[in-house]
Design a protein around this motif. Sequence first.
Motif, PDB file in Angstrom:
ATOM      1  N   TRP A  90       0.952  -1.103   0.135  1.00 31.39           N
ATOM      2  CA  TRP A  90      -0.026  -0.034   0.043  1.00 31.39           C
ATOM      3  C   TRP A  90       0.939   1.260  -0.002  1.00 31.39           C
ATOM      4  O   TRP A  90       2.198   1.168   0.029  1.00 31.39           O
ATOM      5  N   GLY A  91      -0.003   2.551   0.009  1.00 31.21           N
ATOM      6  CA  GLY A  91       1.036   3.552   0.033  1.00 31.21           C
ATOM      7  C   GLY A  91       1.768   4.181  -1.129  1.00 31.21           C
ATOM      8  O   GLY A  91       2.242   5.226  -0.954  1.00 31.21           O
ATOM      9  N   LEU A  92       1.589   3.633  -2.293  1.00 30.15           N
ATOM     10  CA  LEU A  92       2.124   4.139  -3.637  1.00 30.15           C
ATOM     11  C   LEU A  92       1.264   4.113  -4.778  1.00 30.15           C
ATOM     12  O   LEU A  92       0.597   3.196  -5.076  1.00 30.15           O
ATOM     13  N   SER A  93       1.043   5.354  -5.415  1.00 32.51           N
ATOM     14  CA  SER A  93       0.009   5.641  -6.253  1.00 32.51           C
ATOM     15  C   SER A  93       0.972   5.974  -7.556  1.00 32.51           C
ATOM     16  O   SER A  93       1.988   6.528  -7.364  1.00 32.51           O
ATOM     17  N   TRP A  94       0.142   5.822  -8.844  1.00 31.70           N
ATOM     18  CA  TRP A  94       0.681   6.631  -9.822  1.00 31.70           C
ATOM     19  C   TRP A  94       1.013   8.140  -9.793  1.00 31.70           C
ATOM     20  O   TRP A  94       1.920   8.517 -10.379  1.00 31.70           O
ATOM     21  N   ALA A 152       3.994  17.320  -1.366  1.00 34.01           N
ATOM     22  CA  ALA A 152       2.850  17.151  -0.139  1.00 34.01           C
ATOM     23  C   ALA A 152       1.800  18.200  -0.724  1.00 34.01           C
ATOM     24  O   ALA A 152       0.510  17.636  -0.671  1.00 34.01           O
ATOM     25  N   LEU A 153       1.811  19.132  -1.068  1.00 36.15           N
ATOM     26  CA  LEU A 153       0.697  20.280  -1.225  1.00 36.15           C
ATOM     27  C   LEU A 153       0.125  19.857  -2.677  1.00 36.15           C
ATOM     28  O   LEU A 153      -1.053  19.956  -2.860  1.00 36.15           O
ATOM     29  N   LEU A 154       1.021  19.362  -3.595  1.00 34.55           N
ATOM     30  CA  LEU A 154       0.326  19.098  -4.748  1.00 34.55           C
ATOM     31  C   LEU A 154      -0.413  17.623  -4.739  1.00 34.55           C
ATOM     32  O   LEU A 154      -1.639  17.539  -5.063  1.00 34.55           O
ATOM     33  N   GLY A 155       0.315  16.669  -4.004  1.00 33.52           N
ATOM     34  CA  GLY A 155      -0.716  15.564  -3.801  1.00 33.52           C
ATOM     35  C   GLY A 155      -1.929  15.854  -2.969  1.00 33.52           C
ATOM     36  O   GLY A 155      -2.824  15.135  -3.522  1.00 33.52           O
ATOM     37  N   GLY A 156      -1.787  16.713  -2.075  1.00 41.11           N
ATOM     38  CA  GLY A 156      -3.068  16.834  -1.180  1.00 41.11           C
ATOM     39  C   GLY A 156      -4.069  17.568  -2.154  1.00 41.11           C
ATOM     40  O   GLY A 156      -5.232  17.120  -2.188  1.00 41.11           O
ATOM     41  N   LEU A 157      -3.595  18.712  -2.772  1.00 43.70           N
ATOM     42  CA  LEU A 157      -4.701  19.093  -3.668  1.00 43.70           C
ATOM     43  C   LEU A 157      -5.175  18.405  -4.945  1.00 43.70           C
ATOM     44  O   LEU A 157      -6.224  18.657  -5.306  1.00 43.70           O
ATOM     45  N   ILE A 158      -4.384  17.510  -5.655  1.00 43.34           N
ATOM     46  CA  ILE A 158      -4.895  16.765  -6.649  1.00 43.34           C
ATOM     47  C   ILE A 158      -5.749  15.681  -6.136  1.00 43.34           C
ATOM     48  O   ILE A 158      -6.825  15.520  -6.834  1.00 43.34           O
ATOM     49  N   THR A 159      -5.400  15.035  -5.124  1.00 42.80           N
ATOM     50  CA  THR A 159      -6.565  14.095  -4.641  1.00 42.80           C
ATOM     51  C   THR A 159      -7.523  14.513  -3.604  1.00 42.80           C
ATOM     52  O   THR A 159      -8.579  13.617  -3.349  1.00 42.80           O
ATOM     53  N   MET A 160      -7.346  15.740  -3.100  1.00 39.51           N
ATOM     54  CA  MET A 160      -8.213  16.479  -2.001  1.00 39.51           C
ATOM     55  C   MET A 160      -8.295  15.510  -0.863  1.00 39.51           C
ATOM     56  O   MET A 160      -9.319  15.620  -0.099  1.00 39.51           O
ATOM     57  N   THR A 161      -7.260  14.927  -0.410  1.00 38.72           N
ATOM     58  CA  THR A 161      -7.068  14.235   0.690  1.00 38.72           C
ATOM     59  C   THR A 161      -5.956  14.342   1.604  1.00 38.72           C
ATOM     60  O   THR A 161      -4.882  14.596   0.706  1.00 38.72           O
ATOM     61  N   TRP A 162      -5.929  14.282   2.795  1.00 33.72           N
ATOM     62  CA  TRP A 162      -4.660  14.334   3.728  1.00 33.72           C
ATOM     63  C   TRP A 162      -3.749  13.264   3.282  1.00 33.72           C
ATOM     64  O   TRP A 162      -2.457  13.183   3.532  1.00 33.72           O
ATOM     65  N   TRP A 163      -4.225  12.127   3.009  1.00 30.30           N
ATOM     66  CA  TRP A 163      -3.527  11.003   2.818  1.00 30.30           C
ATOM     67  C   TRP A 163      -2.826  10.848   1.555  1.00 30.30           C
ATOM     68  O   TRP A 163      -1.523  10.849   1.356  1.00 30.30           O
ATOM     69  N   GLY A 164      -3.276  11.666   0.486  1.00 34.91           N
ATOM     70  CA  GLY A 164      -2.629  11.918  -0.728  1.00 34.91           C
ATOM     71  C   GLY A 164      -1.462  12.892  -0.498  1.00 34.91           C
ATOM     72  O   GLY A 164      -0.338  12.712  -1.148  1.00 34.91           O
ATOM     73  N   ALA A 165      -1.725  13.826   0.533  1.00 31.91           N
ATOM     74  CA  ALA A 165      -0.569  14.647   0.728  1.00 31.91           C
ATOM     75  C   ALA A 165       0.697  14.077   1.538  1.00 31.91           C
ATOM     76  O   ALA A 165       1.586  14.273   1.339  1.00 31.91           O
ATOM     77  N   LEU A 166       0.212  13.025   2.462  1.00 35.15           N
ATOM     78  CA  LEU A 166       1.056  12.391   3.393  1.00 35.15           C
ATOM     79  C   LEU A 166       1.981  11.349   2.229  1.00 35.15           C
ATOM     80  O   LEU A 166       3.219  11.165   2.517  1.00 35.15           O
ATOM     81  N   THR A 167       1.328  10.647   1.377  1.00 33.21           N
ATOM     82  CA  THR A 167       2.191   9.562   0.284  1.00 33.21           C
ATOM     83  C   THR A 167       3.228  10.483  -0.486  1.00 33.21           C
ATOM     84  O   THR A 167       4.173   9.886  -0.824  1.00 33.21           O
ATOM     85  N   ALA A 168       2.570  11.662  -1.135  1.00 33.89           N
ATOM     86  CA  ALA A 168       3.482  12.329  -1.931  1.00 33.89           C
ATOM     87  C   ALA A 168       4.674  13.121  -1.238  1.00 33.89           C
ATOM     88  O   ALA A 168       5.856  12.857  -1.829  1.00 33.89           O
ATOM     89  N   PHE A 169       4.376  13.271   0.225  1.00 36.93           N
ATOM     90  CA  PHE A 169       5.444  13.838   0.892  1.00 36.93           C
ATOM     91  C   PHE A 169       6.565  12.535   1.052  1.00 36.93           C
ATOM     92  O   PHE A 169       7.792  12.897   0.929  1.00 36.93           O
TER      93      PHE A 169
END
Length: 317
Positions: free
Chosen positions: A52-56, A193-210
Amino acid sequence: MSPSTVSASAKKAPPQPMLDGKKPRFEFLIVHAFVLIPMLALAAAVPLAWGWGLSWLDAGLAVCFYFLSGFGITAGFHRYFTHRAFKANRGLRNALAIAGSLALQGDVLTWVADHRRHHAFTDKEGDPHSPWLFGTTPAAVARGFWHSHMGWTFNRDRTNVARFAPDLLADRDISRIARQFPLWTVVSLLSPALLGGLITMTWWGALTAFFWAGLVRVAVLHHVTWSVNSICHIVGDRPWTHRDRSTNVWPLAIASMGESWHNLHHADPTCARHGVERGQLDMTARLIWMFEKLGWAHDVRWPTPKRLARLRASAQT
């Protein structure tokens, strides 16, 4: 004071020392953090990616930030600021200094001073990261590999910037960007982290991108850059120069963006292209070519048949 008087005074000035004291303890601890925290993230990456924890999106952001910061090191800190392989307009010069700072390998002044010192004392006493400082026995080479790869980053000795990079020290823009290194560190880690959070609109997206595009990306780029210091001075081909232990290591060519054609670089440090033989991929040289075509770079020191012939003749003697 007349020009002749200035010249005479300059001749009498004592040479600058190689080192400039010790790094302050706080700076020393920060270096440890920059090296060890991304490395721990890299060690955790495999089990995280397995289940888990890795997306495209994470992978795409990691690749983009890897090459952005990596080209900042290869085209910026190395070929432009250290060796002046080309001239750049003010906008490109500042952009390269900022992009290189995003790699978290130190500010531009410190990086350039260390690397110019490396070329001044390559594989001899005074080289900050040669693997050959402890001898040639298997144990000495193993110790030297560790030192050249990352052990040297924990050394508290500070290279004298005034001696090795006075041109950059006198550049107001570059000195300011160097002082802003803590800011670029924050930008480098939090932008994904900012881009991941904005694109997915989730805190999880921000965390995994970070994690992936921030910490893991920094760690991978660290080890690729350090591999040029270590692997590319221990194993590989030496077709261009034998005056030091620099080598060409083709498996690193893509990840290092052309920096692993290291033997040619030591034979001709100001050359804008390091991979000059057929099939030697050098993405950094292609990027510099694009800068030149756009009018952002000029007076590029490209390899010419005459230049390469001179190097071949020198390598055979």
